[in-house]
Design a protein around this motif. Structure first.
Motif, PDB file in Angstrom:
ATOM      1  N   ILE A  24       0.781  -1.089   0.071  1.00 49.59           N
ATOM      2  CA  ILE A  24      -0.243   0.134   0.209  1.00 49.59           C
ATOM      3  C   ILE A  24       0.694   1.702   0.129  1.00 49.59           C
ATOM      4  N   LYS A  25       0.762   2.443  -0.941  1.00 51.09           N
ATOM      5  CA  LYS A  25       1.452   3.263  -0.929  1.00 51.09           C
ATOM      6  C   LYS A  25       1.297   4.842   0.046  1.00 51.09           C
ATOM      7  N   SER A  26      -0.112   4.543  -0.106  1.00 52.23           N
ATOM      8  CA  SER A  26      -1.037   5.896   1.069  1.00 52.23           C
ATOM      9  C   SER A  26      -1.515   5.368   1.352  1.00 52.23           C
ATOM     10  N   PHE A  27      -1.279   6.107   3.452  1.00 54.97           N
ATOM     11  CA  PHE A  27      -2.473   5.520   4.002  1.00 54.97           C
ATOM     12  C   PHE A  27      -2.160   6.392   5.721  1.00 54.97           C
ATOM     13  N   ASN A  28      -2.810   6.936   6.502  1.00 56.30           N
ATOM     14  CA  ASN A  28      -3.006   7.664   7.039  1.00 56.30           C
ATOM     15  C   ASN A  28      -4.117   7.971   7.863  1.00 56.30           C
ATOM     16  N   CYS A  29      -3.743   6.393   9.281  1.00 55.51           N
ATOM     17  CA  CYS A  29      -4.636   6.979  10.824  1.00 55.51           C
ATOM     18  C   CYS A  29      -4.542   8.142  11.674  1.00 55.51           C
ATOM     19  N   GLY A  30      -3.775   8.014  11.681  1.00 56.84           N
ATOM     20  CA  GLY A  30      -3.034   9.252  13.198  1.00 56.84           C
ATOM     21  C   GLY A  30      -2.586   8.169  13.627  1.00 56.84           C
ATOM     22  N   ASP A  31      -1.444   6.926  13.473  1.00 51.99           N
ATOM     23  CA  ASP A  31      -0.968   6.585  14.649  1.00 51.99           C
ATOM     24  C   ASP A  31      -0.072   5.752  13.573  1.00 51.99           C
ATOM     25  N   THR A  32       0.900   5.916  14.537  1.00 51.20           N
ATOM     26  CA  THR A  32       2.412   5.460  13.525  1.00 51.20           C
ATOM     27  C   THR A  32       2.419   3.781  13.512  1.00 51.20           C
ATOM     28  N   ASP A  33       2.237   2.864  14.416  1.00 52.88           N
ATOM     29  CA  ASP A  33       2.476   1.807  14.669  1.00 52.88           C
ATOM     30  C   ASP A  33       1.320   1.125  13.245  1.00 52.88           C
ATOM     31  N   LEU A  34      -0.162   1.495  13.500  1.00 55.81           N
ATOM     32  CA  LEU A  34      -0.546   1.407  12.669  1.00 55.81           C
ATOM     33  C   LEU A  34      -0.445   1.572  11.035  1.00 55.81           C
ATOM     34  N   ASN A  35       0.103   2.504  11.273  1.00 53.99           N
ATOM     35  CA  ASN A  35       0.097   3.208   9.192  1.00 53.99           C
ATOM     36  C   ASN A  35       1.675   2.633   9.168  1.00 53.99           C
ATOM     37  N   ASP A  36       2.339   2.266   9.470  1.00 53.90           N
ATOM     38  CA  ASP A  36       4.204   1.441   9.165  1.00 53.90           C
ATOM     39  C   ASP A  36       3.209  -0.249   8.992  1.00 53.90           C
ATOM     40  N   PHE A  37       3.020  -0.071   9.276  1.00 56.01           N
ATOM     41  CA  PHE A  37       1.931  -1.854   9.394  1.00 56.01           C
ATOM     42  C   PHE A  37       1.634  -2.517   8.040  1.00 56.01           C
ATOM     43  N   ILE A  38       0.597  -0.960   7.889  1.00 55.96           N
ATOM     44  CA  ILE A  38       0.106  -1.360   6.617  1.00 55.96           C
ATOM     45  C   ILE A  38       1.201  -1.544   5.171  1.00 55.96           C
ATOM     46  N   LEU A  39       1.800   0.178   5.154  1.00 51.46           N
ATOM     47  CA  LEU A  39       2.650   1.104   4.981  1.00 51.46           C
ATOM     48  C   LEU A  39       3.911  -0.108   4.516  1.00 51.46           C
ATOM     49  N   ASN A  40       4.555  -0.860   5.231  1.00 51.09           N
ATOM     50  CA  ASN A  40       5.619  -1.239   5.238  1.00 51.09           C
ATOM     51  C   ASN A  40       5.550  -2.445   5.794  1.00 51.09           C
ATOM     52  N   GLU A  41       5.156  -3.313   6.116  1.00 48.95           N
ATOM     53  CA  GLU A  41       5.018  -4.295   7.183  1.00 48.95           C
ATOM     54  C   GLU A  41       3.982  -5.876   7.297  1.00 48.95           C
ATOM     55  N   SER A  42       2.902  -5.255   6.624  1.00 44.45           N
ATOM     56  CA  SER A  42       2.459  -6.380   6.040  1.00 44.45           C
ATOM     57  C   SER A  42       2.546  -7.373   5.054  1.00 44.45           C
ATOM     58  N   VAL A  43       3.118  -6.183   4.145  1.00 46.78           N
ATOM     59  CA  VAL A  43       3.662  -8.064   2.407  1.00 46.78           C
ATOM     60  C   VAL A  43       4.579  -9.088   3.411  1.00 46.78           C
ATOM     61  N   TYR A  44       5.186  -8.849   5.139  1.00 48.24           N
ATOM     62  CA  TYR A  44       6.101  -9.745   5.568  1.00 48.24           C
ATOM     63  C   TYR A  44       5.269 -10.644   6.104  1.00 48.24           C
ATOM     64  N   TYR A  45       4.117 -10.458   6.678  1.00 49.74           N
ATOM     65  CA  TYR A  45       3.435 -11.106   7.259  1.00 49.74           C
ATOM     66  C   TYR A  45       3.248 -11.850   6.497  1.00 49.74           C
ATOM     67  N   ARG A  46       2.349 -11.270   5.549  1.00 51.93           N
ATOM     68  CA  ARG A  46       1.759 -12.475   4.096  1.00 51.93           C
ATOM     69  C   ARG A  46       2.994 -12.720   3.998  1.00 51.93           C
ATOM     70  N   ASN A  47       4.031 -12.895   3.561  1.00 52.62           N
ATOM     71  CA  ASN A  47       5.078 -13.987   2.989  1.00 52.62           C
ATOM     72  C   ASN A  47       5.109 -14.899   3.897  1.00 52.62           C
ATOM     73  N   ALA A  48       4.963 -14.764   4.936  1.00 56.33           N
ATOM     74  CA  ALA A  48       5.507 -15.861   6.439  1.00 56.33           C
ATOM     75  C   ALA A  48       4.891 -16.365   6.656  1.00 56.33           C
ATOM     76  N   LEU A  49       3.786 -16.463   6.171  1.00 57.96           N
ATOM     77  CA  LEU A  49       2.103 -16.749   5.950  1.00 57.96           C
ATOM     78  C   LEU A  49       1.664 -16.790   7.872  1.00 57.96           C
ATOM     79  N   LEU A  50       2.197 -15.609   8.100  1.00 57.23           N
ATOM     80  CA  LEU A  50       1.814 -14.803   9.739  1.00 57.23           C
ATOM     81  C   LEU A  50       0.657 -14.289  10.546  1.00 57.23           C
ATOM     82  N   ALA A  51       0.239 -12.991   8.939  1.00 56.25           N
ATOM     83  CA  ALA A  51      -0.996 -12.801   8.803  1.00 56.25           C
ATOM     84  C   ALA A  51      -1.197 -12.413   7.514  1.00 56.25           C
TER      85      ALA A  51
END
Length: 190
Positions: A24-51
């Protein structure tokens, strides 16, 4: 008002599971942790079959993500309680003796974020209702509970949506383990 917003959301927005490797290229819910997850980490969780993450997008503009959530497998077990007596209290009214197991299947809502532009429009409640129905209608894996480690400031939101604390151990913590019993929808006690 909430009914109108729910209809508007259903008519104008789509919930979509992110594809393998999709960012995801752009998202802002006002929470740095939640933003960082969808913008940067979610792809790694998916690739590792964790989420697995899902987005809510405008039907006519799929690049406009207004909300997202991530799901993973979970369980509620004896280890979540202070002692066996507390665990037995938890399961006493939910299961007949033959179904008293050492753990029960759940799905964890790992993350849930709503873009600042959509705050106050019941998008979060819309998503929780979607998730509940997702595991009730044609139950995908045999799932009895939804769980969430809710930020302290989000606990009232989850309470309004039928979640309750699993125990009182984390009442004053930064996050609180809450659960929703999907059987309350099936048997109509919710």
């Amino acid at each position: 008002m909430e009914q109108q917003n729910r209809k508007h959301l259903s008519d104008h927005y789509a919930i979509r599971r992110l594809k393998q490797g999709e960012c995801i290229k752009s998202f802002n819910c006002g929470d740095t942790d939640l933003n960082d997850f969808i913008l940067n980490e979610s792809v790694y969780y998916r690739n590792a079959l964790l989420a697995v993450s899902y987005t809510v997008e405008k039907r006519d503009d799929p690049n406009n993500v207004i909300a997202y959530f991530s799901l993973a497998n979970d369980r509620i077990s004896l280890g979540d309680f202070e002692n066996k007596t507390e665990f037995n209290r938890f399961r006493k009214h939910r299961f007949v003796n033959e179904k008293r197991l050492k753990s029960y299947p759940a799905v964890k809502i790992c993350r849930l974020g709503v873009d600042l532009s959509m705050k106050g429009l019941f998008v979060g409640t819309f998503l929780l209702n979607f998730i509940k129905s997702y595991f009730i209608i044609d139950n995908k894996t045999g799932c009895r509970f939804l769980t969430v480690d809710a930020y302290a400031n989000a606990v009232p939101f989850y309470f309004k949506n039928g979640f309750i604390p699993l125990n009182e151990d984390d009442a004053d913590s930064d996050t609180r383990l809450l659960f929703f019993d999907l059987a309350t929808i099936v048997d109509g006690t919710n």
